[in-house]
Write a protein that holds these residues in place. Structure first.
Motif, PDB file in Angstrom:
ATOM      1  N   ARG A 284       0.870  -1.177   0.000  1.00  0.00           N
ATOM      2  CA  ARG A 284       0.000   0.000   0.000  1.00  0.00           C
ATOM      3  C   ARG A 284       0.903   1.222   0.000  1.00  0.00           C
ATOM      4  O   ARG A 284       1.717   1.394   0.913  1.00  0.00           O
TER       5      ARG A 284
ATOM      6  N   ASP B 193      -0.431   7.674  -2.628  1.00  0.00           N
ATOM      7  CA  ASP B 193      -0.582   8.048  -4.034  1.00  0.00           C
ATOM      8  C   ASP B 193       0.007   9.448  -4.244  1.00  0.00           C
ATOM      9  O   ASP B 193      -0.692  10.424  -4.489  1.00  0.00           O
TER      10      ASP B 193
ATOM     11  N   ARG C  35      -6.068   2.020  -7.329  1.00  0.00           N
ATOM     12  CA  ARG C  35      -5.978   3.323  -6.680  1.00  0.00           C
ATOM     13  C   ARG C  35      -7.274   3.583  -5.926  1.00  0.00           C
ATOM     14  O   ARG C  35      -8.375   3.374  -6.447  1.00  0.00           O
ATOM     15  N   TYR C  36      -7.131   4.066  -4.700  1.00  0.00           N
ATOM     16  CA  TYR C  36      -8.283   4.443  -3.904  1.00  0.00           C
ATOM     17  C   TYR C  36      -8.683   5.890  -4.240  1.00  0.00           C
ATOM     18  O   TYR C  36      -7.904   6.641  -4.832  1.00  0.00           O
ATOM     19  N   PRO C  37      -9.878   6.289  -3.831  1.00  0.00           N
ATOM     20  CA  PRO C  37     -10.314   7.648  -4.195  1.00  0.00           C
ATOM     21  C   PRO C  37      -9.399   8.749  -3.663  1.00  0.00           C
ATOM     22  O   PRO C  37      -9.237   9.782  -4.302  1.00  0.00           O
TER      23      PRO C  37
ATOM     24  N   GLU D 139      -2.617   0.489  -4.189  1.00  0.00           N
ATOM     25  CA  GLU D 139      -2.110  -0.843  -3.876  1.00  0.00           C
ATOM     26  C   GLU D 139      -1.377  -1.381  -5.095  1.00  0.00           C
ATOM     27  O   GLU D 139      -1.761  -1.108  -6.240  1.00  0.00           O
TER      28      GLU D 139
END
Length: 581
Positions: free
Chosen positions: A238, A241, A352-354, A359
């Protein structure tokens, strides 16, 4: 001109027409010693004194005479040393390091082999990129006296630079250039300028053996094709970003096909004493039951801080000696992890998370698989084979079934014909180890290397009540009488149910091979003849259960290991099936 005198042939050949190279060769051959001498002039192809014949001070009798017997004759293979003298040399002429993971030094010899003339070493040129330097060199240009050498010069190779190096270093003299071939591969650390990347979750490890299994009417011949298993380590990271994710993406894009330094996180230890820059010995909590290898690689780092990879020169149970000194200083608690070279899979998946998180899943295919740690001494044995009598680690259910092989002829319009290929079906189930701590994990790993996937069979208890004792056991006898269960007609002392274990209420166990079986006339009991006698009288009420010891092998050459985060424990799971050997 040829002169013959008392059986000794003397031949003088010379050429005075070439001003830059004059040579007189007098070959004196006497039987049986074949003494040979050569007089060299001081003028050479690399320069020197003006042409002229040498005097007695220059006579060079250092010639190698190799006498080889060929069909009863002796052959005179004389090799001149003139290719060494009157020249300059840089040794070694080739530096082939294989895979390097950190600072690596190679000691060079800078030699002036002119016997009467001083020579000047002017400079050196690295024809590759960054990451190659010369240390302990004198101030250049420097003059090296005739017939002497410099021995303290080192070529240093750093981790920074191209992943694959195949180039030269040129050492320039006043009389010419000595190129030195350099060839090696750098491992690429999975790190950014902000430090080493550490997996967030547990690690999945896959050990892949390779076995040929040849079947014939239920019997098997198994051939081990791969000495040691190939290993795949699956990490999940993780990553914020931000520029760190951008940096690792750029590094992966540029070097995905390179060799990467894959840490073996389950073998991590901590630094037990402060070390200063330049130190070559570090003290750690323990190297026992962990994959630290002499000539292998080790990573020393602090989270979000300094890191470096070094080659292990020697080790004890609590110390690691490095092949080269550390660049930075490290305090107690710094992390120490063994590292192996690995390749990355062609496709690297990530999400990609918001908000500011991503990850990345990385599968490392380990390249350094040539390590033989096979050993089953930590486990029980029976009939010369491993007996795995520890309990299965069960979370919900475990697999238990039967499998067989048969031929089927079916035209899809008439009666189907089925012909069995095996005389009996085989049990199929799974074996699971739950290993807590470094020693337990290491012992299971060594066992898996010993069994080699499908290659070697072993014994596995059924862990259930398979037979019911019908009469007490008598000291000195080799018989056991059990309630009738159809053992004679269904099994008749054949594998995989040709051995049993009698387990008493106090935990004592007796393992025996079944040699034969007979039924009572009323078919109420069966009496089994065993391969050993009973050491004491045992009453029916003292017996907890009687179970079969089944001879089995692993069902697949692929064995999965799930490492918990932090290396606290590991779960090893593999399917097994009975063998009829």
């Amino acid at each position: 001109m040829a002169i013959s005198d008392d059986g000794a042939g003397i031949q003088s050949v010379y050429d005075l027409a070439t001003p830059s190279w004059r040579r007189v060769l007098i070959h004196v051959q006497t039987s049986p010693t074949f003494d040979v001498y050569e007089w060299l002039p001081e003028s050479t192809v690399l320069g020197g004194l003006p042409a002229g014949f040498s005097d007695a001070e220059n006579d060079d009798p250092l010639r190698i005479i190799a006498g080889r017997e060929l069909n009863g004759e002796a052959r005179d293979d004389s090799v001149s040393t003139s290719v060494w003298f009157e020249d300059v040399h840089v040794l070694p002429r080739e530096i082939r390091l294989g895979v390097i993971g950190g600072v690596t030094d190679t000691v060079m010899e800078i030699v002036n082999a002119y016997r009467r003339t001083d020579q000047t070493w002017n400079s050196w040129t690295n024809n590759d990129g960054p990451g190659i330097d010369i240390v302990d060199e004198p101030s250049l240009p420097t003059t090296i006296a005739a017939f002497t050498q410099l021995e303290d010069v080192k070529v240093r190779f750093l981790l920074e630079g191209d992943a694959v190096v195949d180039s030269t270093i040129d050492f320039t003299w006043g009389v010419g250039v000595c190129p030195v071939v350099i060839e090696f591969t750098r491992v690429v650390p999975f790190a950014t300028t902000q430090g080493v990347l550490i997996p967030e979750d547990g690690i999945d490890e896959t050990m892949v053996f390779l076995t040929d299994v040849l079947d014939k009417a239920g019997k098997e011949q198994r051939i081990r094709l791969r000495k040691n298993p190939r290993t795949i380590l699956s990490h999940r990271y993780r990553i914020d970003d931000d520029r760190r994710r951008s940096e690792i993406d750029r590094k992966l894009a540029a070097s995905q096909t390179a060799q990467w330094a894959c840490p073996l996180w389950e073998h991590e230890v901590s630094l037990e004493a402060d070390v200063s820059a330049g130190a070559t010995t570090i003290t750690v909590s323990s190297t026992e039951y962990r994959d630290y290898r002499v000539d292998g690689l080790v990573l020393i780092f602090v989270p979000d801080g300094d890191y470096e990879i070094r080659t292990i020169d020697a080790k004890t149970s609590t110390t690691i000696t490095l092949a080269s000194g550390l660049t930075s200083s490290y305090s107690i608690g710094a992390r120490v992890v063994p590292v192996v070279p690995a390749r990355l899979r062609p496709n690297l998946e990530g999400v990609r998370y918001p908000v500011n998180l991503g990850e990345l899943a990385i599968d490392f295919e380990v390249l350094d698989n040539d390590i033989d740690i096979a050993d089953s001494s930590a486990f029980s044995s029976f009939n010369g084979k491993v007996l795995l009598d520890d309990f299965n680690a069960q979370q919900s259910t475990t697999r238990a079934g039967l499998a067989t092989t048969f031929y089927e002829i079916d035209s899809n319009t008439g009666v189907r014909y089925i012909t069995p290929f095996e005389p009996r079906s085989r049990d199929t189930r799974s074996k699971t180890f739950f290993a807590v701590g470094p020693e337990a994990r290491w012992n299971v790993r060594r066992l898996l290397h010993e069994l080699g996937g499908r290659h070697v069979s072993f014994y596995l208890p059924t862990f259930r009540e398979d037979l019911v004792l019908a009469d007490g056991l008598v000291t000195g006898t080799d018989k056991i009488t059990v309630s009738w269960s159809g053992y004679l007609q269904d099994v008749n002392a054949q594998e995989p149910n040709a051995a049993l274990r009698v387990e008493l209420n106090d935990g004592t166990t007796y393992d025996r091979t079944i040699l034969s079986v007979v039924e009572s006339p009323d078919r109420l009991t069966e009496t089994l003849t065993l391969g050993d006698t009973w050491p004491a009288d045992i009453d029916i009420d003292d017996v907890y259960r009687i179970m079969f010891l089944q001879k089995v092998r692993f069902e697949s050459d692929v064995i999965n290991i799930q490492h918990e985060r932090g290396g606290r424990a590991a779960r090893f799971t593999a399917g097994v099936r009975g063998v009829l050997e």
